[in-house]
Design a protein around this motif. Sequence first.
Motif, short mmCIF file in Angstrom:
data_model
loop_
_atom_site.label_atom_id
_atom_site.label_comp_id
_atom_site.label_asym_id
_atom_site.label_seq_id
_atom_site.Cartn_x
_atom_site.Cartn_y
_atom_site.Cartn_z
N GLN A 8 0.83 -1.21 0.00
CA GLN A 8 0.00 0.00 0.00
C GLN A 8 0.86 1.26 0.00
O GLN A 8 1.92 1.28 0.63
CB GLN A 8 -0.85 0.02 1.26
CG GLN A 8 -1.80 -1.13 1.31
CD GLN A 8 -3.17 -0.69 1.81
OE1 GLN A 8 -3.71 0.34 1.40
NE2 GLN A 8 -3.72 -1.46 2.70
N LYS A 13 6.10 3.31 5.90
CA LYS A 13 6.15 1.86 6.08
C LYS A 13 6.84 1.56 7.40
O LYS A 13 7.74 2.28 7.85
CB LYS A 13 6.93 1.20 4.94
CG LYS A 13 6.38 1.43 3.53
CD LYS A 13 4.88 1.46 3.38
CE LYS A 13 4.17 0.15 3.48
NZ LYS A 13 2.69 0.32 3.22
N HIS A 14 6.37 0.51 8.08
CA HIS A 14 6.91 0.21 9.41
C HIS A 14 7.81 -1.02 9.37
O HIS A 14 7.94 -1.70 8.34
CB HIS A 14 5.78 0.10 10.43
CG HIS A 14 4.69 -0.87 10.08
ND1 HIS A 14 4.87 -2.24 10.07
CD2 HIS A 14 3.39 -0.68 9.71
CE1 HIS A 14 3.75 -2.84 9.73
NE2 HIS A 14 2.83 -1.91 9.49
N LYS A 110 -11.64 -3.76 9.70
CA LYS A 110 -11.71 -2.41 9.14
C LYS A 110 -13.14 -1.89 9.12
O LYS A 110 -13.37 -0.70 9.30
CB LYS A 110 -11.08 -2.37 7.75
CG LYS A 110 -9.60 -2.71 7.82
CD LYS A 110 -8.75 -2.07 6.77
CE LYS A 110 -7.30 -2.23 7.23
NZ LYS A 110 -6.31 -1.97 6.25
N GLY A 144 3.48 -11.01 4.58
CA GLY A 144 3.48 -11.29 6.01
C GLY A 144 2.31 -12.21 6.36
O GLY A 144 1.42 -12.45 5.55
N ASP A 146 -0.31 -11.79 8.10
CA ASP A 146 -1.68 -11.24 8.06
C ASP A 146 -2.36 -11.43 6.71
O ASP A 146 -3.58 -11.28 6.60
CB ASP A 146 -1.67 -9.75 8.46
CG ASP A 146 -0.88 -8.88 7.48
OD1 ASP A 146 0.10 -9.38 6.89
OD2 ASP A 146 -1.25 -7.71 7.31
N ILE A 186 5.29 -9.13 13.06
CA ILE A 186 5.93 -8.27 14.06
C ILE A 186 4.82 -7.58 14.85
O ILE A 186 3.84 -7.10 14.27
CB ILE A 186 6.85 -7.23 13.36
CG1 ILE A 186 7.94 -7.93 12.54
CG2 ILE A 186 7.43 -6.23 14.37
CD1 ILE A 186 8.91 -8.78 13.34
N MET A 196 1.95 -5.04 14.62
CA MET A 196 2.36 -3.67 14.31
C MET A 196 1.62 -3.30 13.03
O MET A 196 1.66 -4.05 12.06
CB MET A 196 3.87 -3.62 14.11
CG MET A 196 4.44 -2.23 14.04
SD MET A 196 6.26 -2.22 13.89
CE MET A 196 6.77 -2.52 15.56
N SER A 197 0.95 -2.16 13.03
CA SER A 197 0.08 -1.86 11.90
C SER A 197 0.04 -0.36 11.61
O SER A 197 0.19 0.46 12.51
CB SER A 197 -1.31 -2.41 12.25
OG SER A 197 -2.32 -1.56 11.83
N THR A 198 -0.18 -0.03 10.33
CA THR A 198 -0.23 1.37 9.93
C THR A 198 -1.44 2.06 10.53
O THR A 198 -1.35 3.19 11.00
CB THR A 198 -0.33 1.46 8.38
OG1 THR A 198 0.68 0.65 7.82
CG2 THR A 198 -0.19 2.89 7.90
N THR A 199 -2.57 1.38 10.51
CA THR A 199 -3.80 2.04 10.96
C THR A 199 -4.13 1.73 12.42
O THR A 199 -4.75 2.55 13.08
CB THR A 199 -5.00 1.62 10.07
OG1 THR A 199 -5.00 0.19 9.97
CG2 THR A 199 -4.91 2.21 8.69
N1 AQP Z 1 3.22 -6.50 11.59
C1 AQP Z 1 3.62 -7.09 10.48
N2 AQP Z 1 4.57 -8.05 10.51
C2 AQP Z 1 5.01 -8.65 9.35
N3 AQP Z 1 4.54 -8.32 8.12
C3 AQP Z 1 3.59 -7.35 8.05
N4 AQP Z 1 2.93 -6.78 7.00
C4 AQP Z 1 2.08 -5.84 7.48
N5 AQP Z 1 2.16 -5.76 8.83
C5 AQP Z 1 3.09 -6.69 9.21
C6 AQP Z 1 3.15 -7.14 5.60
O1 AQP Z 1 3.53 -5.98 4.91
C7 AQP Z 1 3.10 -6.08 3.54
C8 AQP Z 1 2.59 -4.77 3.04
O2 AQP Z 1 1.50 -4.38 3.83
P1 AQP Z 1 0.61 -3.15 3.39
O3 AQP Z 1 1.27 -1.89 3.75
O4 AQP Z 1 0.24 -3.29 1.99
O5 AQP Z 1 -0.68 -3.25 4.28
P2 AQP Z 1 -1.23 -4.24 5.40
O6 AQP Z 1 -0.91 -5.65 5.12
O7 AQP Z 1 -2.69 -3.92 5.52
O8 AQP Z 1 -0.46 -3.86 6.75
P3 AQP Z 1 -0.25 -2.46 7.43
O9 AQP Z 1 0.82 -1.75 6.64
O10 AQP Z 1 0.04 -2.59 8.85
O11 AQP Z 1 -1.61 -1.70 7.23
P4 AQP Z 1 -3.00 -1.86 8.01
O12 AQP Z 1 -2.93 -0.99 9.20
O13 AQP Z 1 -3.97 -1.35 6.99
O14 AQP Z 1 -3.20 -3.32 8.37
C9 AQP Z 1 2.11 -7.24 3.49
O15 AQP Z 1 2.72 -8.35 2.85
C10 AQP Z 1 1.85 -7.56 4.93
O16 AQP Z 1 1.61 -8.94 5.14
#
Ligand code: AQP
Length: 347
Positions: A8, A13-14, A110, A144, A146, A186, A196-199
Amino acid sequence: MRIFSGIQPTGRKHLGNYIGAISQYVSSQDRGEGLFCIVDLHAITVPYDPAELRERLYDTTAILLAAGLDPARCTIFRQSDVGEHTELTWLLSSVTELGRLQRMHQFRDKELAQRELVSAGLLLYPVLQAADVLAYRAAEVPVGEDQREHLELMRDVARRFNARYGGGEEVLVVPEHRIPEVGARIMDLQDPTRKMSTTGSGESGTVYVLDEPKAIEKKLAGAVTDSGSEVRRAPDKPGITNLIEILAAVRGSEPDAVQDEFAQARYGEFKAAVAAEVVGYLAPVRERYEELRADVPALESILEEGAGHARAMASETLADVRERMGVGAPRATPARGTSGTVDTVPG
Ligand code: AQP
């Protein structure tokens, strides 16, 4: 082997994204033909600021390049530049079970967090994700933990499509996920029972790839630990378990080795060691990022070239899918025969 993954365009990015996904993208360049897509169409399924979206997309592109993606060895592109993804989403929605979409964990989380509109796009998010991957007939998807559920859904969509329209052939490749053994999930530093999450995470629970060393040290020093004093992985020690996992992933070693090394250490000492290694791990990325992010025309040109390459592959798959589904004109060009009837010319 073709390898595809999407990320995304949230500029920040974390560490979870980095360890779980981005570092896998980089290493996959040595194993196959990598396609990495920055998914701006996924980003619009929740409230967002249109003026910010393009900027965050450049941020994410620059992070991927700074991490080591090399446009000469892989394809990096913007999802919305390849219209085939959206058309394929619609076509695949007809072989996707509605109830399954409604039960997806990410949708339910969500949906609950949404204060305003719960969009239909949020429900269809995994179908767009399936289209992203299946359009390239990718064999492998580095993600990851998730994303496991979404990967299962896309495998089912491909299987159902093949069963219904394939006539015994594997028109769409059923992809495998590649989830790292260490660092697949993570956890939030302040609440290590959540990812650990963006949102969903707060500032102090999340280490960002572009954080300054001081900020990283502060966040790790403040990480929630558990009762007891032993540096050991255990179900009742999620905080320490997470830090052990982070250090192992950053070093490319095993959690057991980290545990043995720090068996006699105090929590404070251990956290300082984790912080020092995370700082060293992310510093080169942050330094390269600054230079790359400053040159927007260069980023645009990488994305444009990547989109051209991606489009050529995706349009082939889409033409096959349309043909199999009986949508649109037949693939062979219609032409008038001498008898006045309509014949087809082999295409
Ligand atoms: N905490 C995590 N540990 C390991 N992998 C992770 N990923 C996300 N969180 C973790 C992996 O990062 C990739 C890109 O993720 P993304 O930015 O497209 O969105 P996401 O999966 O929805 O995770 P975010 O960034 O934390 O956003 P939100 O808050 O919307 O859930 C993916 O391959 C993901 O598996």
